[in-house]
Scaffold this motif. Structure first.
Motif, PDB file in Angstrom:
ATOM      1  N   GLU A 144       3.199   8.722  13.375  1.00 41.23           N
ATOM      2  CA  GLU A 144       4.232   7.782  12.904  1.00 41.23           C
ATOM      3  C   GLU A 144       5.577   8.086  13.544  1.00 41.23           C
ATOM      4  O   GLU A 144       6.317   7.185  13.919  1.00 41.23           O
ATOM      5  CB  GLU A 144       4.331   7.831  11.372  1.00 41.23           C
ATOM      6  CG  GLU A 144       3.256   6.973  10.713  1.00 41.23           C
ATOM      7  CD  GLU A 144       3.309   6.991   9.187  1.00 41.23           C
ATOM      8  OE1 GLU A 144       3.923   7.922   8.631  1.00 41.23           O
ATOM      9  OE2 GLU A 144       2.736   6.081   8.570  1.00 41.23           O
ATOM     10  N   LYS A 151      -1.536   2.951  17.289  1.00 39.25           N
ATOM     11  CA  LYS A 151      -1.890   2.211  16.065  1.00 39.25           C
ATOM     12  C   LYS A 151      -3.360   2.408  15.731  1.00 39.25           C
ATOM     13  O   LYS A 151      -3.735   2.554  14.572  1.00 39.25           O
ATOM     14  CB  LYS A 151      -1.594   0.720  16.241  1.00 39.25           C
ATOM     15  CG  LYS A 151      -0.125   0.380  16.059  1.00 39.25           C
ATOM     16  CD  LYS A 151       0.120  -1.103  16.299  1.00 39.25           C
ATOM     17  CE  LYS A 151       1.595  -1.442  16.164  1.00 39.25           C
ATOM     18  NZ  LYS A 151       1.886  -2.776  16.669  1.00 39.25           N
ATOM     19  N   LEU A 181      -3.899   5.832  14.330  1.00 45.97           N
ATOM     20  CA  LEU A 181      -3.363   5.883  12.967  1.00 45.97           C
ATOM     21  C   LEU A 181      -4.340   5.243  11.984  1.00 45.97           C
ATOM     22  O   LEU A 181      -4.618   5.793  10.910  1.00 45.97           O
ATOM     23  CB  LEU A 181      -2.026   5.130  12.941  1.00 45.97           C
ATOM     24  CG  LEU A 181      -1.150   5.305  11.714  1.00 45.97           C
ATOM     25  CD1 LEU A 181      -0.750   6.752  11.572  1.00 45.97           C
ATOM     26  CD2 LEU A 181       0.095   4.446  11.821  1.00 45.97           C
TER      27      LEU A 181
END
Length: 366
Positions: free
Chosen positions: A11, A31, A34
């Motif tokens: 992040e 992304k 994540l």
């Protein structure tokens, strides 16, 4: 390195990276990483774990299920007890409700189950508080009511949306229009039917490579983002309608109330004084998209007191039979239907006929 530390690292890297065409590829990869880590957080690998939380998930009853989500002490329990007449413990300190409290209301002939979920705190999606179980119950609902305090709504709204999104719940959105089909060989076959501003074939390939998918057909039928593609590949996303209930409107002025009324998906109420409940119930009914079908025994008047309630997408005569009993469809010969879905009243229909709200049906068996 723990999962939370890995997530925090990714992040922070995403926050540091500038957004432009050159970095889009890199951001897409981050992304995807994540999303994978988040999924591991929700469903830990291996072992049976410590078992589920005490008395958390409630058996699903009635025609639809609504979850109340919100921070502690915004009036979820007051709202539930005034709507459904169920006593959920109410007090002026935070975290009064510790497990799920169910209640049932009857509205327009449908039985709707209401669940008062414990308060969510920031970081619930990372397993803080009872957050994980709360959101797991929220995933099984047909509609989510996010209860907010009208004096501090917008910050809270963003936080709760962020927590729910981290759990794969998408609010007031349609599933992305992406065709995705895995295959055994042939590499990645990428087609876009319209102009893409964010995704190109390289980015798509790198996101899929992160999931170790090297052979698939991808068709983008609208302008999609990397998040949309990840949602489709993950495949465990739930798309739910959501209403923001702004509670405690007895503490603000009329002018402020006029502004609030313009916000989409919002209903201002006062749970304590029972203000504007009818508007809330009407809005709930619109969002649930339920269809009522009345039954008519042969030679008698239709029974308008207890309709059979079906979800909006499954309203064929076959769905109606299955809702009553699964053996009914075997004996089914034809049905007579009165209402908007037919040209003649009554009309003889087969099991594939799709019915509309408040139709009357009479079944004829073999």
């Amino acid at each position: 390195m723990s999962l939370l530390a890995k997530i925090a690292e990714i992040e922070s890297e995403m926050a540091r990276t500038q957004k432009n065409k050159a970095t889009a590829h890199h951001l897409g990869l981050l992304k995807a990483r994540l999303a994978k880590l988040r999924r591991e957080l929700i469903t830990p690998k291996g072992g049976s774990g410590g078992g589920a939380g005490e008395g958390f998930d409630v058996a699903k009853t009635g025609d639809a299920r609504i979850g109340f989500v919100g921070f502690p002490s915004v009036g979820k329990s007051t709202l539930l007890s005034n709507l459904a007449g169920v006593y959920s413990e109410v007090a002026a300190y935070e975290f009064t409700t510790l497990t799920t409290v169910p209640g049932v209301i009857r509205y327009k002939g449908a039985k709707i189950q209401l669940l008062d979920l414990p308060g969510i705190i920031e970081g619930a999606k990372d397993g803080k508080g009872r957050g994980r179980q709360v959101i797991a119950v929220a995933r099984t609902c047909n509609l989510i009511l996010i209860v907010l305090d009208v004096l501090k709504p917008l910050g809270h709204k963003k936080l709760i949306e962020h927590e729910l999104e981290g759990f794969g719940i998408r609010l007031n959105k349609n599933p992305p229009n992406i065709g995705y089909k895995k295959k055994d060989k042939g590499g990645i076959n990428f087609t876009a039917t319209c102009v893409q501003t964010e995704l190109d074939s390289e980015t798509v390939k790198s996101i899929l490579a992160e999931y170790k998918i090297h052979n698939a057909d991808i068709t983008l039928r609208s302008d999609c983002t990397a998040d949309d593609l990840i949602d489709v590949v993950e495949g465990n996303r739930v798309y739910l309608p959501c209403i923001y209930v702004l509670n405690k409107i007895d503490q603000i002025s009329i002018e402020e109330l006029d502004i609030i009324y313009k916000v989409p998906h919002c209903v201002p109420i006062s749970a304590h004084h029972r203000w504007n409940f009818d508007d809330l119930l009407e809005r709930i009914w619109d969002y649930l998209q339920l269809v009522r079908i009345y039954t008519k025994p042969k030679g008698q008047l239709p029974d308008y007191s207890s309709p059979v309630v079906l979800p909006d997408q499954h309203t064929s005569v076959e769905d109606f039979c299955l809702k009553i009993h699964k053996n009914l469809i075997k004996e089914f010969k034809y049905a007579l239907v009165w209402g908007i879905s037919v040209k003649h009243n009554p009309q003889k229909v087969g099991k594939d006929h799709v019915m509309e709200d408040e139709d009357v049906i009479q079944l004829v068996k073999k």
